[in-house]
Every structure is written in structure tokens, then in C-alpha cells.
Design a protein around this motif. Structure first.
Motif, PDB file in Angstrom:
ATOM      1  N   LYS A   1       0.856  -1.186  -0.066  1.00 56.00           N
ATOM      2  CA  LYS A   1      -0.040  -0.124   0.242  1.00 56.00           C
ATOM      3  C   LYS A   1       0.874   1.366   0.019  1.00 56.00           C
ATOM      4  N   VAL A   2       0.578   2.335  -0.594  1.00 59.77           N
ATOM      5  CA  VAL A   2       1.305   3.480  -0.748  1.00 59.77           C
ATOM      6  C   VAL A   2       0.135   4.541  -0.269  1.00 59.77           C
ATOM      7  N   ARG A   3       0.726   5.679   0.387  1.00 57.96           N
ATOM      8  CA  ARG A   3       0.077   6.859   0.706  1.00 57.96           C
ATOM      9  C   ARG A   3       1.397   7.972   0.526  1.00 57.96           C
ATOM     10  N   HIS A   4       0.793   9.223   0.049  1.00 61.72           N
ATOM     11  CA  HIS A   4       1.943  10.296   0.071  1.00 61.72           C
ATOM     12  C   HIS A   4       1.462  11.457   0.987  1.00 61.72           C
ATOM     13  N   ARG A   5       2.464  12.399   1.105  1.00 65.45           N
ATOM     14  CA  ARG A   5       2.089  13.610   1.837  1.00 65.45           C
ATOM     15  C   ARG A   5       3.014  14.623   1.365  1.00 65.45           C
ATOM     16  N   ILE A   6       2.358  15.758   0.931  1.00 67.15           N
ATOM     17  CA  ILE A   6       3.274  16.994   0.260  1.00 67.15           C
ATOM     18  C   ILE A   6       3.670  17.738   1.748  1.00 67.15           C
ATOM     19  N   THR A   7       5.078  17.836   1.783  1.00 69.76           N
ATOM     20  CA  THR A   7       5.858  18.310   3.090  1.00 69.76           C
ATOM     21  C   THR A   7       6.152  19.669   2.769  1.00 69.76           C
ATOM     22  N   ALA A   8       6.091  20.069   1.463  1.00 65.98           N
ATOM     23  CA  ALA A   8       6.446  21.645   1.089  1.00 65.98           C
ATOM     24  C   ALA A   8       6.003  21.817  -0.203  1.00 65.98           C
ATOM     25  N   ALA A   9       5.991  23.279  -0.615  1.00 62.75           N
ATOM     26  CA  ALA A   9       5.503  23.536  -1.890  1.00 62.75           C
ATOM     27  C   ALA A   9       5.615  25.233  -2.163  1.00 62.75           C
ATOM     28  N   CYS A  10       6.355  25.709  -3.001  1.00 61.40           N
ATOM     29  CA  CYS A  10       6.626  26.887  -3.336  1.00 61.40           C
ATOM     30  C   CYS A  10       6.482  27.487  -4.831  1.00 61.40           C
ATOM     31  N   TRP A  11       6.300  28.468  -4.790  1.00 60.13           N
ATOM     32  CA  TRP A  11       6.338  29.067  -6.473  1.00 60.13           C
ATOM     33  C   TRP A  11       7.572  29.459  -6.943  1.00 60.13           C
ATOM     34  N   ASN A  12       7.518  29.680  -8.196  1.00 55.62           N
ATOM     35  CA  ASN A  12       8.809  30.390  -8.597  1.00 55.62           C
ATOM     36  C   ASN A  12       8.784  31.845  -8.452  1.00 55.62           C
ATOM     37  N   GLN A  13      10.180  32.134  -8.207  1.00 53.63           N
ATOM     38  CA  GLN A  13      10.349  33.655  -7.739  1.00 53.63           C
ATOM     39  C   GLN A  13       9.832  34.814  -8.526  1.00 53.63           C
ATOM     40  N   LEU A  14       9.227  35.991  -8.230  1.00 49.47           N
ATOM     41  CA  LEU A  14       8.934  36.934  -9.063  1.00 49.47           C
ATOM     42  C   LEU A  14      10.049  37.943  -8.896  1.00 49.47           C
ATOM     43  N   PRO A  15      10.683  38.057  -9.892  1.00 55.04           N
ATOM     44  CA  PRO A  15      11.856  39.225  -9.951  1.00 55.04           C
ATOM     45  C   PRO A  15      11.422  40.541 -10.123  1.00 55.04           C
ATOM     46  N   SER A  16      12.341  41.458  -9.960  1.00 53.17           N
ATOM     47  CA  SER A  16      12.405  42.865  -9.808  1.00 53.17           C
ATOM     48  C   SER A  16      13.415  43.487 -10.639  1.00 53.17           C
ATOM     49  N   ARG A  17      13.041  43.951 -11.670  1.00 51.54           N
ATOM     50  CA  ARG A  17      14.305  44.527 -12.410  1.00 51.54           C
ATOM     51  C   ARG A  17      14.612  46.030 -11.872  1.00 51.54           C
ATOM     52  N   SER A  18      13.708  46.723 -11.385  1.00 55.61           N
ATOM     53  CA  SER A  18      14.014  48.154 -10.796  1.00 55.61           C
ATOM     54  C   SER A  18      14.737  47.931  -9.610  1.00 55.61           C
ATOM     55  N   PHE A  19      14.253  46.808  -8.790  1.00 62.65           N
ATOM     56  CA  PHE A  19      14.918  46.825  -7.543  1.00 62.65           C
ATOM     57  C   PHE A  19      16.465  46.012  -7.547  1.00 62.65           C
ATOM     58  N   ALA A  20      16.705  45.132  -8.583  1.00 65.88           N
ATOM     59  CA  ALA A  20      18.097  44.445  -8.751  1.00 65.88           C
ATOM     60  C   ALA A  20      18.983  45.698  -9.488  1.00 65.88           C
ATOM     61  N   GLU A  21      18.523  46.632  -9.914  1.00 68.17           N
ATOM     62  CA  GLU A  21      19.292  47.988 -10.624  1.00 68.17           C
ATOM     63  C   GLU A  21      19.808  48.431  -9.558  1.00 68.17           C
ATOM     64  N   LEU A  22      18.848  49.028  -8.505  1.00 66.37           N
ATOM     65  CA  LEU A  22      19.431  49.730  -7.436  1.00 66.37           C
ATOM     66  C   LEU A  22      20.218  49.062  -6.523  1.00 66.37           C
ATOM     67  N   LEU A  23      19.934  47.597  -6.224  1.00 60.45           N
ATOM     68  CA  LEU A  23      20.770  46.942  -5.396  1.00 60.45           C
ATOM     69  C   LEU A  23      22.382  46.631  -6.196  1.00 60.45           C
ATOM     70  N   HIS A  24      22.263  46.584  -7.405  1.00 56.72           N
ATOM     71  CA  HIS A  24      23.517  46.412  -8.134  1.00 56.72           C
ATOM     72  C   HIS A  24      24.379  47.616  -8.225  1.00 56.72           C
ATOM     73  N   ASP A  25      23.593  48.867  -8.316  1.00 60.10           N
ATOM     74  CA  ASP A  25      24.442  50.157  -8.270  1.00 60.10           C
ATOM     75  C   ASP A  25      25.061  50.293  -6.784  1.00 60.10           C
ATOM     76  N   ASN A  26      24.503  49.767  -5.832  1.00 62.39           N
ATOM     77  CA  ASN A  26      24.947  49.897  -4.359  1.00 62.39           C
ATOM     78  C   ASN A  26      26.244  49.078  -4.065  1.00 62.39           C
ATOM     79  N   MET A  27      26.115  47.887  -4.902  1.00 66.75           N
ATOM     80  CA  MET A  27      27.128  46.735  -4.905  1.00 66.75           C
ATOM     81  C   MET A  27      28.330  47.157  -5.674  1.00 66.75           C
TER      82      MET A  27
END
Length: 579
Positions: free
Chosen positions: A367-393
Motif C-alpha cells: 500500500k502507498v500513501r503520500h504527503r506533501i511536505t513543502a511547496a513553493c512558487w517560482n520567484q517573481l523578480p524585480s528589475r528596478s530593485f535589482a538595478e538599485l541593488l547592483h548600483d550599491n554593490m
């Protein structure tokens, strides 16, 4: 991580490393290789993929903007605070590294980070979303300002114990067993540094806000069980991150870079097979649960050619396969991480994996049973945020690696058979993500990114060419490379957060892009209805220290037992004696 995902979730090199311009023919080839049709690329067919891959058109080669990050008295205060508290910050990293506590059991590690923030003026509350080792630390100055969040993690990985600063494999904790020797846990993903740098950045921003009278709410989310992708996904579904204006995240890496690429969505699932135990010397009629797990593992490998696109990943481990050969295993468990470019594509692949499990059970008469232990989405990026962060880096510069750090990195590379290039000493160029998503790691930060504008960065903590989830990363995390990476990452995060406060137009642009990207996309947790997160009962001293009661209201305790009630297999009627 023991969450077994292939650099996770936080593999910034895939998302951020520069790539050459692709011809129209090459793009078409990649689209075919990834199994992406025109319908699959449309927002109507898969809005999560469309939103995550969408970016503004550019005329000619992309050039990262400069001048977004501005010098300010507040930023100098924040960076000065980090510099003046360097020993305390790196000391916290080393403390958590030495504790090396596993997911959901980070008793002392969470307390160490919470105490650090309390000393910086934060109010701390444990038990976020019901997780005993999760906490939320809050600092408020004035009223009416934005709410800025920082992501903290502190869980280690099993089997990755390694002596600090040693350039060859030499476990700090070796667990002797004459039949199954192994190693203790270790920070092979660098979460000791991750949580420390984020906490330091949050404290630095709080200090700048107080000194320069900037209204703000700074929140640090101490998150449990990132390595199993449990903590944040469930917390998001309970509204823990509601009300934030921006969220900043980082992860140790082999490069210093940021970008606006996506990650893979993922579902973690464990299959439990139940059979009948019996003596291995008289096996007829026994039902081996291990046979079922092995059959499932074998059959699932046949999915790869026709059912697994380059954007997908499928990997597994047998958690429980029995204890001794002369007892037929009555219970066996095999766990899978199923990854794809979006939750919808994960579900299609997951359904096929479940069908394989059912076939294995039928063939093995278990017999088999299954359980979901975790599940997540793909990440939603932010170009404007990345550009600001990159300039600081770019303005702050790469981590200041000492000769000791580079020597260790080269020793590790030599030990692993890699070119002896040392540590990355530049800020990686900011470039658009590849037009076709080709898969990679996963992160539970992804679910946050669909609810609040989020940016992520990688800072070099491990040698060039190595990977996260290795003993070599553990060797670096609290040694000379880790000390430099922690201070650099804290500075990048703090400087970017201060810009959001001193330049409201930057925060406005980030929020406007977020609103545009999420238009027409309704985030809904990928966790199944009625999901109860896995938990371990905390020690009494921890509950007392953190003011919690056990069990939390969101789980059933004690959990239900899994016990086989199967019967021996019939061999048919008795054979008559031969005459």
C-alpha cells in the motif's frame, strides 16, 4: 541542504551571471529544448511564468544604469555601524556555524540571532506562524514610513560537517557506526552567514533611521527550515509578510551578483510504502516495502526522456529502507523534489510521479500513501530593485578577501580537482536573464516575492567552481571567506534599504513594477488544503526562554502513527505431493 534541492533555491549564478546575446535561431532552439510552445509562453496559459520572465524591452545591448544609489548621511551611518560592529557580526556567524542545528530544530541558533537584534533595539516575538524557532523582530521609528523586511535563515544541513578553515575534507563531527558511518551536520549552504548578515543590515538601518529621524518599520523574519522549504511558504499563507513595502534577501554564493531572473517552483513529496515484515531466510509471502520504493525510483527515472523538460528537475532519496537485511522491510519511504518553471508545470510532473508510485505499489502488492511536505512558487523578480541593488554593490565593491581567504579557497579547489582560481573578487555585471528559463534551484522566498516586491543577491563565500550544499562551503562559512562575505552582504542590503528611505521615488518605481508584473496573477499557496507543517517538539528550556506553549494551535499533536496493517501475500493453493 538536506532539502536536497539543487542550489536553491538560491543559485544566483544562474540568474545573474552575464550571458552573450542570443540569436533568433538560438532562442527558437532553446524554446524547443525547453518544451515551450507559443501557448505555454502566453500569460493566459501560464501567468506565473509570464510574469516572472517579463522584462522591459531595450534598444541594443543592455547597460546597467548608474547613479541610482546615492551617497547620504544616513547610508554612511548604516555602513559605519556595520564596520564598527564587525567583530560582533562575524562572531555571531561563527557562533551559529558551531551550533550547526538542523531544520525545525534551530533552538540555540534562533535565540542567538534574536538576542543580537534585541540589543539593537528590536522587539522580538517567537512562534511566527506556529513554528517554535521562527521569530519576527520589529523596530519602529516615527510613523507613516515604509515597512522594510529582511530575510534571516540559520539551519544547517545533515552530513556536511567540516572543520573550519581546513582545505581538505575533514569532518568536525564523525559519527562512528560499524555498518553506516556518517558525518554530523554542517553549514554547507552558509545559512550561519545568511541570517547574520541580514540581521546586521536590519540593525544598521534601524540605527540610521533613529539618528537621522527617518520614519520606518524595519522587520527581520527569522525563518526556520529553509533547507526543507517549509518555513516561509507556510508563513506567507498565514499573512506573516503582509503590509511590507519591500523585502531584501541574500544568499551565499560563489560570485558577487544580483539580477532579475526567476527560480523553479517546487513541490516536496514523501511516499510511504507499507508491506509485511518477515525473516529474510524464508521470504515467501513477505511484502517488501523497500522493493516498492526501489521500483518507484527506477520507474521515475524513465520519466526523464519524454516527460522532463530542461526547465524541470526531479531528484529523490530513500529516507527509510529498512534496518537489517534479514528482516523484510515493512515500511519504506522515498522523498522527491519535483521542480518546474511554475506551479502549474510542477503539478503536471507531480501527477506523473504519483502515478509511478501507484504502479510500484500495485506491482509489489504493498500500500502507498503520500504527503506533501513543502511547496513553493517560482520567484517573481524585480528589475528596478535589482538595478538599485547592483548600483550599491558596484559602489561598495566586492568583499575584502584576505590572503588567508584566497589561500583556503585555492586549497579547497585543489582538493576538489578544480582550477585554483580562488574567490570571486569582482561585482558581476548586471544583465537580463536568458529569454528561456532553463531551470535551477528553488527558494521559499519565492512565495514572499508574489506578495511584496523582493530582491535577492549573492555574495561570494565559497570558491569559484564549487557549489553550495558541500563540505567545502562549510569550511569557508565561518572562516576568512565567510567573515568577508558577511560584512559585504550586510553592507549591500543596508545601503539599498536606506536608498528606499532617502529616495522615495526608488521605492515608488519598485512598487509600480511589482503592480504591473502581478496584474492578472492571483497568488495562492501551492500547499494543499488542510496542510499541517512538520514540527519537532521543543525542549522545555527553549519554550520557557521564548514564552511559548506546546503544541501550537495549527498542528495535531501527537501526530498520527503510520502502522502497516497488511497481510502476507498468498501463493495460491497448496501444491499436491508428486507421485
Amino acid at each position: 541542504m538536506c532539502d536536497l534541492h539543487d542550489q536553491h533555491e538560491h543559485d544566483h549564478e544562474t540568474a545573474t551571471a552575464g550571458h552573450p546575446a542570443l540569436s533568433r535561431r538560438r532562442v527558437v532552439q532553446l524554446l524547443g529544448a525547453a518544451g515551450v510552445t507559443a501557448a505555454a509562453m502566453s500569460a493566459d496559459a501560464d501567468p506565473a511564468m509570464a510574469a516572472a520572465s517579463e522584462s522591459a524591452d531595450t534598444d541594443g545591448p543592455y547597460k546597467a544604469p548608474e547613479g541610482l544609489a546615492e551617497d547620504s548621511a544616513a547610508k554612511r551611518t548604516a555602513l559605519g555601524w556595520i564596520a564598527s560592529h564587525a567583530d560582533r557580526i562575524t562572531g555571531l556567524n561563527e557562533e551559529i556555524w558551531e551550533l550547526a542545528e538542523l531544520s525545525l530544530r534551530e533552538w540555540k541558533s534562533s535565540l542567538a540571532q534574536a538576542d543580537f537584534l534585541k540589543k539593537a533595539g528590536f522587539q522580538v516575538e517567537f512562534g511566527t506562524a506556529g513554528f517554535p524557532t521562527a521569530f519576527t523582530a520589529t523596530y519602529r521609528h516615527g510613523s507613516g514610513g515604509p515597512a522594510i523586511g529582511f530575510s534571516g535563515e540559520y539551519d544547517a544541513l545533515p552530513g556536511l560537517s567540516q572543520k573550519k578553515g581546513v582545505g581538505h575534507h575533514d569532518p568536525l563531527e564523525y559519527v562512528h557506526d560499524p555498518y553506516a558511518p556518517t558525518y554530523g551536520p554542517g553549514h554547507g549552504c552558509g545559512h550561519s552567514a545568511l541570517g547574520t548578515a541580514a540581521a546586521a543590515a536590519a540593525a544598521a538601518v534601524a540605527r540610521a533611521a533613529k539618528k537621522h529621524d527617518m520614519p520606518v518599520t524595519v522587520k527581520f523574519f527569522g525563518s526556520t527550515a529553509e533547507e526543507t522549504l517549509v518555513g516561509k511558504t507556510y508563513a506567507v499563507s498565514k499573512g506573516v509578510y503582509d503590509g511590507l513595502d519591500a523585502f531584501l534577501d541574500w544568499h551565499p554564493s560563489t560570485a558577487n551578483a544580483t539580477g532579475w531572473g526567476s527560480t523553479t517552483a517546487m513541490t516536496a513529496v514523501t511516499f510511504t510504502f507499507l508491506g509485511v515484515a518477515g525473516h529474510g531466510g524464508t521470504p515467501l509471502g513477505n511484502k517488501s516495502a523497500l522493493d516498492a520504493a526501489v521500483m518507484m525510483a527506477t520507474m521515475s527515472e524513465f520519466l526523464r526522456e519524454e516527460n522532463l523538460a530542461p526547465s524541470g528537475r526531479l531528484h529523490w532519496v530513500i529516507n527509510n529502507g529498512g534496518d537489517i537485511p534479514n528482516v523484510t522491510p515493512e515500511i519504506a519511504e522515498i522523498s522527491y523534489y519535483v521542480r518546474e518553471g511554475s506551479p502549474a508545470r510542477v503539478q503536471v510532473l507531480l501527477d506523473k510521479v504519483i502515478a509511478v508510485a501507484e504502479a510500484a505499489a500495485k506491482a509489489s502488492q504493498t500500500k502507498v500513501r503520500h504527503r506533501i511536505t513543502a511547496a513553493c512558487w517560482n520567484q517573481l523578480p524585480s528589475r528596478s530593485f535589482a538595478e538599485l541593488l547592483h548600483d550599491n554593490m558596484r559602489q561598495i565593491g566586492p568583499p575584502e578577501f584576505s590572503g588567508e581567504a584566497q589561500e583556503l579557497a585555492k586549497e579547497l579547489q585543489k582538493s576538489l580537482g578544480l582550477p585554483e582560481k580562488g574567490l570571486h573578487t569582482e561585482i558581476g555585471e548586471l544583465s537580463p536573464p536568458n529569454p528561456v528559463f532553463m531551470g535551477g534551484g528553488s527558494t521559499d522566498v519565492a512565495d514572499i516575492s508574489w506578495n511584496v516586491p523582493t530582491v535577492s543577491l549573492g555574495a561570494a563565500l565559497a570558491p569559484i567552481g564549487t557549489k553550495m550544499h558541500t563540505w567545502s562551503t562549510a569550511a569557508c562559512a565561518a572562516a576568512a571567506p565567510g567573515r568577508a562575505a558577511v560584512l559585504a552582504a550586510a553592507s549591500y542590503l543596508a545601503a539599498t534599504a536606506v536608498d528606499l528611505l532617502t529616495q522615495p521615488e526608488r521605492l515608488k518605481a519598485v512598487k509600480e513594477e511589482f503592480a504591473e508584473r502581478t496584474k492578472g496573477v492571483e497568488w495562492k499557496t501551492a500547499l494543499p488544503e488542510g496542510y499541517e507543517p512538520p514540527m519537532y517538539e521543543p525542549p522545555a528550556w527553549f519554550l520557557k526562554r521564548t514564552g511559548q506553549k506546546w503544541p501550537p494551535s495549527n498542528i495535531t499533536w501527537p501526530p498520527g502513527r503510520v502502522v502497516s496493517q497488511e497481510q502476507f501475500s498468498s501463493l495460491g493453493p497448496e501444491l499436491a505431493p508428486q507421485k
